[in-house]
Design a protein around this motif. Sequence first.
Motif, PDB file in Angstrom:
ATOM      1  N   UNK A 136       0.828  -1.209   0.000  1.00  0.00           N
ATOM      2  CA  UNK A 136       0.000   0.000   0.000  1.00  0.00           C
ATOM      3  C   UNK A 136       0.860   1.255   0.000  1.00  0.00           C
ATOM      4  N   UNK A 137       1.970   1.219   0.719  1.00  0.00           N
ATOM      5  CA  UNK A 137       2.884   2.365   0.732  1.00  0.00           C
ATOM      6  C   UNK A 137       3.548   2.549  -0.626  1.00  0.00           C
ATOM      7  N   UNK A 138       3.854   1.438  -1.300  1.00  0.00           N
ATOM      8  CA  UNK A 138       4.417   1.532  -2.652  1.00  0.00           C
ATOM      9  C   UNK A 138       3.392   2.122  -3.618  1.00  0.00           C
ATOM     10  N   UNK A 139       2.133   1.735  -3.452  1.00  0.00           N
ATOM     11  CA  UNK A 139       1.061   2.289  -4.291  1.00  0.00           C
ATOM     12  C   UNK A 139       0.920   3.789  -4.058  1.00  0.00           C
ATOM     13  N   UNK A 140       1.036   4.198  -2.794  1.00  0.00           N
ATOM     14  CA  UNK A 140       0.970   5.628  -2.473  1.00  0.00           C
ATOM     15  C   UNK A 140       2.102   6.390  -3.161  1.00  0.00           C
ATOM     16  N   UNK A 162       5.522  -1.330  -9.442  1.00  0.00           N
ATOM     17  CA  UNK A 162       5.268   0.076  -9.104  1.00  0.00           C
ATOM     18  C   UNK A 162       6.557   0.887  -9.141  1.00  0.00           C
ATOM     19  N   UNK A 163       7.653   0.297  -8.676  1.00  0.00           N
ATOM     20  CA  UNK A 163       8.914   1.039  -8.674  1.00  0.00           C
ATOM     21  C   UNK A 163       9.531   1.134 -10.056  1.00  0.00           C
ATOM     22  N   UNK A 164       9.263   0.179 -10.924  1.00  0.00           N
ATOM     23  CA  UNK A 164       9.690   0.311 -12.319  1.00  0.00           C
ATOM     24  C   UNK A 164       8.989   1.505 -12.957  1.00  0.00           C
ATOM     25  N   UNK A 165       7.685   1.628 -12.723  1.00  0.00           N
ATOM     26  CA  UNK A 165       6.935   2.770 -13.256  1.00  0.00           C
ATOM     27  C   UNK A 165       7.400   4.085 -12.641  1.00  0.00           C
ATOM     28  N   UNK A 197      15.451  14.785  -6.038  1.00  0.00           N
ATOM     29  CA  UNK A 197      14.484  15.090  -4.982  1.00  0.00           C
ATOM     30  C   UNK A 197      13.374  14.049  -4.953  1.00  0.00           C
ATOM     31  N   UNK A 198      12.904  13.652  -6.140  1.00  0.00           N
ATOM     32  CA  UNK A 198      11.824  12.661  -6.207  1.00  0.00           C
ATOM     33  C   UNK A 198      12.311  11.304  -5.729  1.00  0.00           C
ATOM     34  N   UNK A 199      13.520  10.916  -6.131  1.00  0.00           N
ATOM     35  CA  UNK A 199      14.063   9.624  -5.703  1.00  0.00           C
ATOM     36  C   UNK A 199      14.290   9.583  -4.192  1.00  0.00           C
ATOM     37  N   UNK A 200      14.665  10.719  -3.614  1.00  0.00           N
ATOM     38  CA  UNK A 200      14.939  10.753  -2.174  1.00  0.00           C
ATOM     39  C   UNK A 200      13.695  10.434  -1.353  1.00  0.00           C
ATOM     40  N   UNK A 201      12.507  10.735  -1.911  1.00  0.00           N
ATOM     41  CA  UNK A 201      11.274  10.439  -1.185  1.00  0.00           C
ATOM     42  C   UNK A 201      10.990   8.938  -1.125  1.00  0.00           C
ATOM     43  N   UNK A 202      11.672   8.164  -1.981  1.00  0.00           N
ATOM     44  CA  UNK A 202      11.437   6.716  -2.024  1.00  0.00           C
ATOM     45  C   UNK A 202      12.530   5.914  -1.328  1.00  0.00           C
TER      46      UNK A 202
END
Length: 314
Positions: free
Chosen positions: A119-123, A219-222, A238-243
């Motif tokens: 669910x967190x990956x989906x978010x 989800x992470x591939x997308x 910045x976007x990658x740092x959130x993951x």
Amino acid sequence: MLASNWTRFQPANFLLLGIPGLEASHIWISIPFSLVYLLSLMGNVGLLLIIKKDPKLHEPMYFFLCMLSLADLMLTSSTLPKILSLFWFNDRKIDFEACLTQMYLIHSLSTMESGFILAMAFDRYVAICHPLRHSIILTPTVILGLGLTIVFRGAILLSPHPFLLRWLSYCRTNVISHTYCEFMALIRLACAETKIRKAYSLIVAFLTGGLDFILIICSYVLILLTVFNLPSKAARLKTLSTCVSHGWVILVFYTPAFFSFLTHRFGHHIAPHIHIFVANIYLLIPPMMNPIIYGIKTRRIREGFFKFLSIKRV
């Protein structure tokens, strides 16, 4: 008293062996186990309090993180007290019904943990790939629905496990070569044919943890495809740092989980004490590490932690 090699019986209780070959070192092994349990309790309770107290953290990602923390607390509390009792007082005995209950809680809560991580990956996928629709897609009703679906999935799919074991007759011994009650460790003591039961367990494992892991990878591939299409390097970083924090949680959870699962079924040449150690890591380390990882990697939680303790950073 142990049963003879050819006795068929349904024991009133089982005896937990602990870590095979390292019984003399149980007292020393209990020290890191105790620290892990304490850190798990403090970290997850602290995380729940911080998210509850700070309205800025009332977002889908942190709601799912709260659900994961609750599952972590229940999982460690269903295993560690008995393990420490075994290590400290050589309290090996566990009632038959209590053993089945512990086994059910371990497997169902682990399944729920996997679901919450998905669910967190989906978010993260919605937040990065469809940022303008994030609040529209992940409404409070959807978050609650996802949480309940994950809980019921774990509770219902794993509910046959105790009955599959209760109806068996057991042979040879009532000693479980483990620190806790686990489905495969118990089913190995059975006299009867267990192929159907093992097949059901394997199917459930694939439909839950296996399928969750595949969907997380997708989800992470997308997400990565979206990130690499961003115009600037700064935006990509910045976007990658959130993951990053979520990526570490995925590794910490699934790596020992898959190792333990595959070892139970195919790793017959792996030393028993190594297998049991990894099986304990699978249950104990993720609940301890999740609050630490999010506390270090997530700025909002760090700020909430200092605010909660009324400490001003210099």
